[in-house]
Design an enzyme around this catalytic site. Structure first.
Site: not given
Ligand code: GLU
Length: 487
Positions: A255-259
């Protein structure tokens, strides 16, 4: 043997996802390993998903990763255009769709939204799809022609059999057989005249002489329909390699959030392009030995696609960081300094010798953003706890440290030469006179001048960088803190 031709066929929908990058890399390596050609094709037929600037990201990514294409929109190899929206203008997709209609392998469909909405839906891989009921297949040639002449909106659908089975081969998954009753009559040409991805990729891969197709296994379930198209045309099916999903450490989608999610996200976090490429190559492929560090050229040499594994690949940030650190260690000092400079400047505004500081941290960081925390004490002495002066192995405690600092302070004031060597000699002389171990003196001094438990260099190297005045100030501060502590 035909020459290997592979393609990377991104849709310009945003940053380059790690999964796509892996497909691209494997395509690149398969071609280059065999002296073949690697082609770039832009798949922009889905106008709704098109993102402005995404094509630039594709070019930038290819350049930064070193996956240089032999053919593409900017390098004609004779099978262009290399952008699907431009190919469409040549009429190629409509021509082939009509050929299928002639053969009875496809048909015009004039059903409107309302009718389609009333049809049965099925959930396939989390997505709701309408199963078309072949209603328009029964239209006569005349009816179709009349509708077309009246300008009625239409799509062209693949005509899949409802009985029997279709089998195709994937390099990783082997022979896969599905019941034809599961194959929906997918749309080949949309009502806006654009081909669907499903149709365009088959027409393009064939007309552009692609021999190997590597892509994510989300396409596996559609592949029987592609294979039916190849068969309908009488074309050879390319070698298919469908790669397993890449998940994060918790086995969830990246995911984007986890980079994790895109190449540029990783660069933003300070990873080196070479390290990311190296790491991604190993997400599903392994060499014969346990080797892990590969330059792109070495990957080309070693890459054998038969060694790709079908078990799900886990993106392990800890491992990538370790690998990035290995690349930093191997980097030449000058280049490291240049790349580290913005990060050093962020932490240090005083006129200190940043080149020396860079050399100190080079082997101690995994990614550039680690620098700040490692060097910020040069700029300013942090607040620290005097408990740090106590070190079992060095046999120091607060009282012994206070004594050492008080004895050393006049010597530091006397000392003119603040080079690392001179300071070290001076301290060794002191140690000798005192008849103690090195650490008994060095530990309190290093603690006083850094305020840190761990530093990227020893006491005298730090003193050389911060200079005489600051060293004295920090040692005095240490004395003051220790006096209060031992009171
Ligand atoms: N345009 C498709 C994508 O970006 C390409 C899939 C394929 O390689 O066939 O997912």
């Amino acid at each position: 043997m035909t020459k290997i031709r592979t393609r990377y066929a991104p849709s310009p929908t945003g940053r380059m996802h790690v999964g796509n990058l892996r497909s691209a890399l494997y395509e690149f390596l398969i071609a280059k390993h065999d002296g073949g050609s690697f082609m770039l094709r832009i798949e922009d037929t889905d106008q709704e998903r098109y993102v402005e600037g995404a094509v630039d990201i594709i070019y930038r990514t290819m350049e930064k990763t070193g996956m240089i294409h032999d053919e593409g929109p900017d390098k004609d190899g004779g099978v262009g255009p290399y952008v699907q929206s431009e190919r469409m203008k040549t009429g190629i997709y409509m021509k082939y769709a009509k050929e299928l209609v002639e053969k009875g392998e496809a048909y015009y469909c004039f059903c409107d939204k309302e009718r389609l909405a009333s049809l049965k839906t099925e959930v396939v891989e989390g997505k709701e799809i309408t199963v078309y009921d072949k209603h328009c297949l029964s239209l006569s040639k005349e009816e179709v022609e009349a509708n077309l002449a009246a300008g009625k909106p239409f799509v062209i659908r693949q005509n899949n059999p409802t009985e029997g089975t279709t089998t195709f081969h994937d390099e990783l998954y082997g022979d896969i057989t599905v019941d034809n009753s599961e194959l929906d009559d997918m749309i080949l040409i949309k009502s806006d005249g654009y081909p669907t991805y499903n149709f365009a990729n088959v027409v393009d891969d064939h007309t552009m002489n692609i021999t190997h197709v590597v892509r994510g296994n989300e396409y596996l379930s559609s592949s029987p329909k592609y294979v039916r198209l190849y068969d309908a045309f009488g074309w050879d099916v390319p070698v298919y390699v469908h790669l397993p999903l890449i998940t994060d450490e918790n086995h969830k989608k990246l995911s984007k959030r986890s980079g994790h999610s895109s190449f540029e996200d990783l660069l933003d976090q300070g990873f080196l392009a070479e390290a990311v490429v190296n790491y991604i190559a190993l997400l599903g492929w392994s060499p014969e030995d346990n080797r892990e560090i590969f330059s792109l050229d070495e990957l080309i040499k070693e890459f054998d696609y038969h060694r790709i594994s079908k078990s799900p690949a886990v993106f392990d940030m800890v491992k990538l960081k370790w690998m990035n650190g290995e690349y930093l260690k191997a980097m030449n000092d000058e280049k490291f300094y240049e790349m580290a400079l913005p990060y050093l400047k962020e932490a240090i505004t005083k006129p200190l010798d940043l080149k020396k500081i860079a050399a100190m941290v080079k082997t101690r960081i995994e990614v550039f953003p680690d620098i700040k925390e490692l060097v910020d004490f040069f700029e300013e002495l942090p607040e620290y706890d005097t408990a740090m002066y106590t070190h079992k192995k060095m046999k120091t405690d607060e009282a012994s440290s206070l004594e050492v600092l008080e004895e050393i302070l006049p010597l530091l004031k006397e000392q003119e030469d603040y080079s690392n060597d001179a300071l070290y000699q001076m301290l060794l002389g002191f140690v000798e006179k005192k008849g103690c171990k090195n650490g008994y003196v060095m530990w309190p001094i290093r603690t006083a001048v850094s305020g840190k438990q761990m530093t990227p260099a020893g006491a005298t190297e730090i003193m050389e960088i911060i200079g005489k005045e600051e060293t004295i100030k920090r040692v005095e501060k240490g004395i003051e803190l220790l006096k209060n502590a031992v009171k």
